[in-house]
Design a protein around this motif. Structure first.
Motif, PDB file in Angstrom:
ATOM      1  N   THR A 165      -1.326  -2.052  -2.357  1.00 26.14           N
ATOM      2  CA  THR A 165      -1.241  -0.590  -2.375  1.00 26.14           C
ATOM      3  C   THR A 165      -0.384  -0.070  -3.528  1.00 26.14           C
ATOM      4  OG1 THR A 165       0.698  -0.506  -0.891  1.00 26.14           O
ATOM      5  CG2 THR A 165      -1.484  -0.538   0.138  1.00 26.14           C
ATOM      6  N   LEU A 168      -0.534   3.691  -5.228  1.00 23.51           N
ATOM      7  CA  LEU A 168      -1.464   4.566  -4.522  1.00 23.51           C
ATOM      8  C   LEU A 168      -0.726   5.679  -3.802  1.00 23.51           C
ATOM      9  CD1 LEU A 168      -4.030   2.078  -2.918  1.00 23.51           C
ATOM     10  CD2 LEU A 168      -4.062   3.133  -5.183  1.00 23.51           C
ATOM     11  N   ALA A 173      -2.999   4.749   0.485  1.00 24.02           N
ATOM     12  CA  ALA A 173      -2.358   3.517   0.938  1.00 24.02           C
ATOM     13  C   ALA A 173      -2.583   3.310   2.431  1.00 24.02           C
ATOM     14  CB  ALA A 173      -0.862   3.555   0.622  1.00 24.02           C
ATOM     15  N   TRP A 177      -4.162   0.032   4.370  1.00 26.72           N
ATOM     16  CA  TRP A 177      -3.514  -0.693   5.470  1.00 26.72           C
ATOM     17  C   TRP A 177      -4.401  -0.732   6.707  1.00 26.72           C
ATOM     18  CZ3 TRP A 177      -0.188  -3.944   4.049  1.00 26.72           C
ATOM     19  CH2 TRP A 177       0.766  -3.669   3.060  1.00 26.72           C
ATOM     20  N   ASP A 194       2.584  -7.218  -1.506  1.00 25.29           N
ATOM     21  CA  ASP A 194       2.882  -5.785  -1.491  1.00 25.29           C
ATOM     22  C   ASP A 194       4.387  -5.633  -1.284  1.00 25.29           C
ATOM     23  OD1 ASP A 194       1.069  -3.146  -1.316  1.00 25.29           O
ATOM     24  OD2 ASP A 194       2.872  -2.822  -0.109  1.00 25.29           O
ATOM     25  N   HIS A 196       5.693  -3.099   0.672  1.00 25.19           N
ATOM     26  CA  HIS A 196       5.919  -2.321   1.886  1.00 25.19           C
ATOM     27  C   HIS A 196       6.272  -3.278   3.029  1.00 25.19           C
ATOM     28  CE1 HIS A 196       5.625   0.653   4.971  1.00 25.19           C
ATOM     29  NE2 HIS A 196       5.054   1.558   4.202  1.00 25.19           N
TER      30      HIS A 196
END
Length: 237
Positions: A165, A168, A173, A177, A194, A196
């Motif tokens: 992501t 984005l 995003a 997900w 990623d 996150h």
């Protein structure tokens, strides 16, 4: 234990004279989700590209389904059911969205339901409205959807997402997900790179952290969450 779909042992890879991977072990089993983590420049992309035959390794071994696959050409690895969504997306700018999606499509190896053009367009409605547009006419988010959709249309057993992501907008995003969650529920093994951590911790079975080309952690998200000092040191979280 099930034989890993993809496994690497003591991998060493270089960019020129720079020794990037320094004896890395990695594996992912059928249906497993692994988060590959680390700060920028720690060797994550190099590890992926080395296992996929996109970078020649200097030492170490790669297996697919327990069979030797070290430095196997990338197209042969793809035919073994491994799909790659690279950081730079790799779409064809002069092909339409439809052509980009269908060029590599193939039915599931085991038969039955799988990913079809209709299912991809249902998952990413923005692409359905852009089927006749060329790849270079899409936004960054649309290009990421296109790349993931194209990979899914190969009906892989293993999907590898490098910077899933990155860059984005939040709404785009969130779509990515949700799609990764659907992929997991469908039993496709997935490697995700990623930044996150919260989403990775929710989705992954294991987290692997690389630091300067070496693996420093391999365990469950719960085990990683229980070590805030390690996360701060190696991930800045």
């Amino acid at each position: 234990m099930a034989v890993p779909i993809l496994a690497a042992r003591k991998l060493h890879s270089y960019y020129g004279s720079s020794h990037v991977l320094q004896g890395v072990d990695f594996s992912i089993g059928p249906g497993e989700v692994v988060a590959l983590m680390g700060r920028n420049g720690m060797g994550k992309t190099t590890l992926l590209r080395s296992m996929l035959g996109l970078i020649e390794t200097r030492a170490g071994e790669v297996d697919i389904d327990g069979a030797p696959a070290t430095n196997l050409p990338s197209y042969r690895i793809a035919r073994l059911g491994v799909a790659f969504v690279p950081e730079n997306r790799g779409i064809f700018p002069t092909l339409t969205v439809r052509e980009n999606l269908l060029m590599a499509a193939r039915p599931p190896a085991t038969g039955g339901d799988g990913w079809t053009l209709e299912r991809v367009l249902s998952t990413f409605p923005a692409l359905a409205a852009r089927l006749s547009h060329y790849g270079n006419q899409l936004s960054g988010g649309e290009q990421q959807m296109l790349t993931i959709g194209r990979a899914l249309l190969t009906n892989p057993r293993l999907l590898i997402l490098d910077e899933a992501t990155e860059g984005l907008a939040p709404l785009l995003a969130a779509t990515i997900w949700r799609t990764i969650r659907t992929i997991r529920e469908g039993g496709i093994a997935t490697v995700i790179v990623d930044k996150h951590f919260a989403m990775l911790a929710e989705l992954a079975d294991r987290c692997v952290i690389l630091v300067k080309g070496r693996k420093v952690f391999d365990g469950t998200p719960a085990a990683l969450a229980a070590q805030p000092g390690l996360r701060e040191q190696h991930l800045g979280i």
